[in-house]
Scaffold this motif. Structure first.
Motif, PDB file in Angstrom:
ATOM      1  N   SER A  68      34.980  41.152  45.089  1.00 43.68           N
ATOM      2  CA  SER A  68      35.867  40.120  45.597  1.00 43.68           C
ATOM      3  C   SER A  68      36.828  39.691  44.496  1.00 43.68           C
ATOM      4  CB  SER A  68      35.055  38.917  46.086  1.00 43.68           C
ATOM      5  OG  SER A  68      34.342  38.337  44.994  1.00 43.68           O
ATOM      6  N   VAL A  69      37.684  38.728  44.840  1.00 45.70           N
ATOM      7  CA  VAL A  69      38.618  38.197  43.858  1.00 45.70           C
ATOM      8  C   VAL A  69      37.859  37.541  42.708  1.00 45.70           C
ATOM      9  CG1 VAL A  69      40.508  36.563  43.498  1.00 45.70           C
ATOM     10  CG2 VAL A  69      40.395  37.892  45.614  1.00 45.70           C
ATOM     11  N   ARG A  76      38.123  40.261  34.274  1.00 46.32           N
ATOM     12  CA  ARG A  76      39.268  40.068  33.388  1.00 46.32           C
ATOM     13  C   ARG A  76      38.946  39.069  32.277  1.00 46.32           C
ATOM     14  NH1 ARG A  76      44.154  42.728  34.677  1.00 46.32           N
ATOM     15  NH2 ARG A  76      44.782  41.807  32.690  1.00 46.32           N
ATOM     16  N   ARG A  77      38.183  38.032  32.607  1.00 47.62           N
ATOM     17  CA  ARG A  77      37.788  37.069  31.579  1.00 47.62           C
ATOM     18  C   ARG A  77      36.843  37.692  30.560  1.00 47.62           C
ATOM     19  NH1 ARG A  77      36.714  31.560  35.201  1.00 47.62           N
ATOM     20  NH2 ARG A  77      38.943  31.008  35.469  1.00 47.62           N
ATOM     21  N   ALA A  78      36.125  38.741  30.980  1.00 39.82           N
ATOM     22  CA  ALA A  78      35.240  39.445  30.051  1.00 39.82           C
ATOM     23  C   ALA A  78      36.006  40.425  29.171  1.00 39.82           C
ATOM     24  CB  ALA A  78      34.153  40.179  30.825  1.00 39.82           C
ATOM     25  N   ILE A 129      50.235  42.752  46.421  1.00 42.09           N
ATOM     26  CA  ILE A 129      48.880  42.449  46.885  1.00 42.09           C
ATOM     27  C   ILE A 129      48.842  41.182  47.736  1.00 42.09           C
ATOM     28  CG2 ILE A 129      48.199  41.095  44.855  1.00 42.09           C
ATOM     29  CD1 ILE A 129      45.479  42.654  45.091  1.00 42.09           C
ATOM     30  N   ARG A 130      49.789  40.264  47.524  1.00 40.63           N
ATOM     31  CA  ARG A 130      49.836  39.049  48.355  1.00 40.63           C
ATOM     32  C   ARG A 130      50.134  39.406  49.799  1.00 40.63           C
ATOM     33  NH1 ARG A 130      53.851  33.816  47.353  1.00 40.63           N
ATOM     34  NH2 ARG A 130      53.173  32.624  49.188  1.00 40.63           N
ATOM     35  N   SER A 141      40.129  46.066  55.983  1.00 39.03           N
ATOM     36  CA  SER A 141      40.597  46.171  54.608  1.00 39.03           C
ATOM     37  C   SER A 141      39.427  46.468  53.688  1.00 39.03           C
ATOM     38  CB  SER A 141      41.300  44.884  54.161  1.00 39.03           C
ATOM     39  OG  SER A 141      40.380  43.803  54.135  1.00 39.03           O
ATOM     40  N   GLU A 142      39.742  46.958  52.506  1.00 40.44           N
ATOM     41  CA  GLU A 142      38.731  47.242  51.487  1.00 40.44           C
ATOM     42  C   GLU A 142      39.343  47.015  50.113  1.00 40.44           C
ATOM     43  OE1 GLU A 142      35.790  50.846  49.894  1.00 40.44           O
ATOM     44  OE2 GLU A 142      37.270  51.207  51.480  1.00 40.44           O
ATOM     45  N   LEU A 143      38.662  46.236  49.292  1.00 37.21           N
ATOM     46  CA  LEU A 143      39.130  45.933  47.944  1.00 37.21           C
ATOM     47  C   LEU A 143      38.354  46.773  46.938  1.00 37.21           C
ATOM     48  CD1 LEU A 143      40.793  44.180  45.951  1.00 37.21           C
ATOM     49  CD2 LEU A 143      38.870  42.562  45.955  1.00 37.21           C
ATOM     50  N   SER A 144      39.099  47.435  46.041  1.00 37.92           N
ATOM     51  CA  SER A 144      38.497  48.176  44.935  1.00 37.92           C
ATOM     52  C   SER A 144      39.101  47.658  43.640  1.00 37.92           C
ATOM     53  CB  SER A 144      38.758  49.683  45.072  1.00 37.92           C
ATOM     54  OG  SER A 144      38.271  50.177  46.300  1.00 37.92           O
TER      55      SER A 144
END
Length: 756
Positions: A68-69, A76-78, A129-130, A141-144
């Protein structure tokens, strides 16, 4: 008058000679640079295409839940370089992919990593992406989360894992084979260019023969004259090559516009933006070609040999030609195959003008009409005098035939290969740790799917070929299917037993791909000893199937023949649902497998995307064919005009002998048409043979698989019409020459004496 002024005064007396040489250098440089530039861009384009359908890496959750988001933010924070890839299937536009260009920026900082995105989000099929997220609220839909290769090996937070990510089949060595053939044809373009330059330069030397003799009588050493000639051609080459390179790059850019429309979708790098290609290679290459073509004295004996026509020469050359053809058939390695190609081209190039000349002499000896006898004798003379440009035209036409057949063959082969690999409408990946048999039973129980759709299960893994002594041999890929149905029974087979698919469905044998059959010397009906899991068995070979783009050996087997201890490396389902919605199938499989996420790919969207990308690549190679046709047409018209002009004074004697100007023009038209038609006919078998070498010999020796051989008589007819148009063009130019007297005939093939 200084020595330089005296030496170069020839061009003041013959400015058209200087213009013809300069124009040919510029034209040849422009065309070869265009071909080289397009070949380089085709290589880069094919690399881009490979990236578009090749495997990358993605981050997934270890618990099997969809990402997910929030997962993207945490990664990204890692400190990981990840980019969202949101696929949305809409009935209006098909599959669209939402991308975040800002998130893709970190890929550039990774060594050796291609940036996934730097193009326009124009909806074909990529959008911001928006926008994709808005569409995802109403559609599937599918998020990768794509991850940089540098971050996929270390630093991954707990609860996540890295898995392969792909949107289509890998084209493998199909592209490498294609580029190898294109490079070989590029060498032929250089050869044609050198022959044309040599012929023009030798014409100039013939015209300046008396001037050189006069300078020698005045005490100028021959070595000094040669050095000044070298300086002359160096200066002329430098002046002409630079604008020729620029024009070639400009021409290639014009022909290549629109290519980015298909490539800016995935991992974009603008194809021609900024003209970033180097100038050094084209400039140095063409400079070397010009110097070698114009200053290589060792070519003069060859040129004289073309005009001698010794009795033994034809037989010796024919033996060389037959030896080269035989070597091309039985050559055990690529090196010997290239030697065979060189022998055939040299022999056919020398034989072509000799054959035309001897046939013309033979016809002349049997003609009773004096005018017909003169025309055939003149054709014989022109064939000997025009040896170099005629050979250049022969090679150019042969290359055009080979390029056209090669491109068409590659295009149809790729389309067929892609269609058979993506025969089903949808591809469903079997999640790790689940029982695929549950899905098989569930699919078999769906009435709508049974009545209107088709499906099969795919199991991939590896097996070991056993040697005759029982020792383990090479490892091969296993491609297991079941049930065997219409999704595969339409595949092309090179050779097979009777009813091969029915026997495969009954478990009575297996099929092998062409690569394995060639390497192991296997044929239909042979027994292949194979170790599947811990069991060893002898399986009859039912068929040999083409597997374009795969270097590895592979066996195709019924999934029911796999032992229980066979270790599957990957499993999937290929489904054409018919009247049953794919969403219903996906929901049912999620329940059967008790998973929340399921990877479902729309094969039609993948096929359309991959086909669009590769079609643009093949469009560039067709542009190469256009460039080569331009080279053959303009160069022959220029050279034919120049060489016919050297005998214009002789042709004017036809009017003196009593023919009207119109009748003399008709004789010249018939003469020029006979010459261009004859060389076109001789180029046809050479082009067919070159096509056969490219598709049936180079590929098997280099990559273990062959392409289907196809001929295109319509294109032969087009080249024949082109040769007639060239002959008519030369004849029209010569009609204008009849009113301008010329002092004496010269020949680029004979630097001393004359031939009447």
């Amino acid at each position: 008058m200084t020595l330089l002024a005296a030496l170069f005064s020839h061009y003041r007396r013959h400015p058209m000679q200087l213009l013809a040489l300069a124009a040919l250098i510029v034209l040849a440089t422009m065309l070869w640079t265009g071909v080289h530039h397009l070949t380089s861009q085709a290589r880069a384009s094919l690399d881009r295409s490979e990236l578009a359908v090749a495997e990358r890496r993605q981050v997934t959750r270890a618990d099997g839940k969809p990402v997910s988001v929030q997962d993207f933010v945490e990664l990204r924070r890692a400190g990981l370089c990840v980019m969202p890839w949101l696929e949305v299937a809409t009935p209006e536009t098909g599959r669209v992919v939402g991308l975040d260009p800002l998130a893709a920026g970190c890929f550039e900082s990774s060594p050796g990593e291609d940036r996934p995105w730097r193009g326009e989000l124009d909806g074909a099929p990529f959008v911001d992406i928006r926008e994709a997220a808005g569409l995802a609220k109403q559609h599937w839909s599918e998020l990768s989360l794509l991850v940089s290769g540098a971050d996929s090996d270390a630093g991954l937070p707990s609860g996540y894992r890295v898995e392969p990510f792909t949107v289509g089949p890998d084209s493998g060595e199909l592209g490498e084979s294609f580029l190898l053939n294109m490079d070989a044809l590029g060498v032929l373009v250089l050869l044609i260019t050198a022959l044309l330059l040599r012929s023009v330069y030798l014409l100039g030397l013939a015209q300046r023969r008396e001037s050189f003799a006069l300078l020698h009588r005045f005490g100028v050493p021959g070595g000094r004259i040669n050095r000044l000639l070298m300086l002359e051609i160096m200066l002329l080459a430098l002046v002409c090559i630079v604008p020729g390179v620029w024009l070639g790059r400009w021409l290639a850019t014009g022909l290549g516009t629109g290519f980015g429309q298909a490539l800016e979708g995935l991992f974009d790098r603008p194809l021609y933006a900024g003209q970033k290609g180097g100038w050094l290679v084209p400039v140095v290459t063409m400079l070397v070609v010009v110097l070698v073509a114009c200053l290589a004295d060792f070519l003069r004996p060859l040129a004289r040999g073309l005009s001698m026509g010794s009795r033994w020469q034809g037989g010796f050359l024919m033996l060389c030609l037959l030896a080269g053809i035989g070597l091309s058939v039985w050559a055990p390695a690529l090196v010997w195959l290239f030697v065979a190609v060189a022998v055939v081209f040299v022999a056919s190039g020398i034989l072509a003008p000799l054959l035309i000349a001897r046939l013309a002499d033979w016809r002349a000896s049997r003609e009773a009409d004096p005018l017909s006898r003169w025309r055939h004798r003149e054709l014989s003379v022109l064939a000997r005098r025009l040896a170099l440009p005629l050979v250049a035209l022969q090679f150019a036409m042969a290359m055009v035939l080979a390029v056209q057949a090669l491109v068409t063959t590659f295009e149809s082969t790729f389309d067929r290969w892609l269609a058979q690999r993506l025969e089903a409408d949808f591809y469903i990946e079997v999640p790790e740790g689940v029982d695929a048999g549950l899905a098989v039973d569930w699919l078999a129980e769906q009435p709508k799917l049974v009545s209107s759709g088709v499906w099969h299960r795919v199991v991939r893994g590896q097996a070991t070929v056993m040697e005759p002594g029982g020792e383990p041999g090479p490892v091969v890929d296993v491609f297991a299917l079941g049930p065997i149905g219409p999704l595969v029974t339409g595949w092309q087979l090179f050779e097979s037993t009777g009813a091969p698919w029915q026997k495969l469905a009954a478990g009575q044998g297996l099929m092998v791909n062409e690569q394995l059959a060639r390497r192991r010397g296997l044929a239909v009906g042979d027994l292949l000893s194979l170790k599947l899991g811990n069991q060893v068995g002898d399986f009859p070979i039912l068929a040999v199937y083409p597997d374009y783009g795969r270097p590895a050996g592979e066996v195709l087997i019924n999934v029911s023949m796999l032992p229980t201890d066979f270790e599957a490396g990957f499993q999937s389902l290929s489904v054409s649902p018919g009247n049953l919605p794919i969403d219903t199938i996906a929901s049912g499989l999620k329940q059967v497998w008790a998973v929340e996420q399921l990877t479902v790919r729309d094969n039609r969207a993948i096929e359309a995307l991959a086909s669009a990308i590769f079609d643009q690549t093949f469009l560039l190679t067709r542009a190469m064919t256009i460039l080569t046709l331009i080279l053959a047409t303009i160069a022959l018209m220029m050279m034919g005009w120049v060489f016919f002009s050297t005998r214009a004074w002789y042709f004017r004697l036809l009017v003196v002998w009593g023919l009207s100007p119109r009748q003399a023009a008709v004789q010249l038209t018939r003469l020029s048409l006979s010459l261009t038609s004859a060389i076109a006919l001789l180029a046809l078998p050479l082009g067919i043979w070159l096509t056969w070498v490219l598709v049936h010999r180079i590929n098997p020796l280099a990559f273990g698989w062959s392409l289907p051989m196809a001929v295109y008589p319509r294109f032969w007819l087009e080249l024949g019409v082109l040769s007639l148009l060239v002959g008519l063009g030369i004849a029209l130019l010569m009609r204008r020459q009849l009113t301008s007297p010329v002092l004496a005939p010269e020949s680029a093939s004979a630097l001393s004496g004359g031939e009447r």
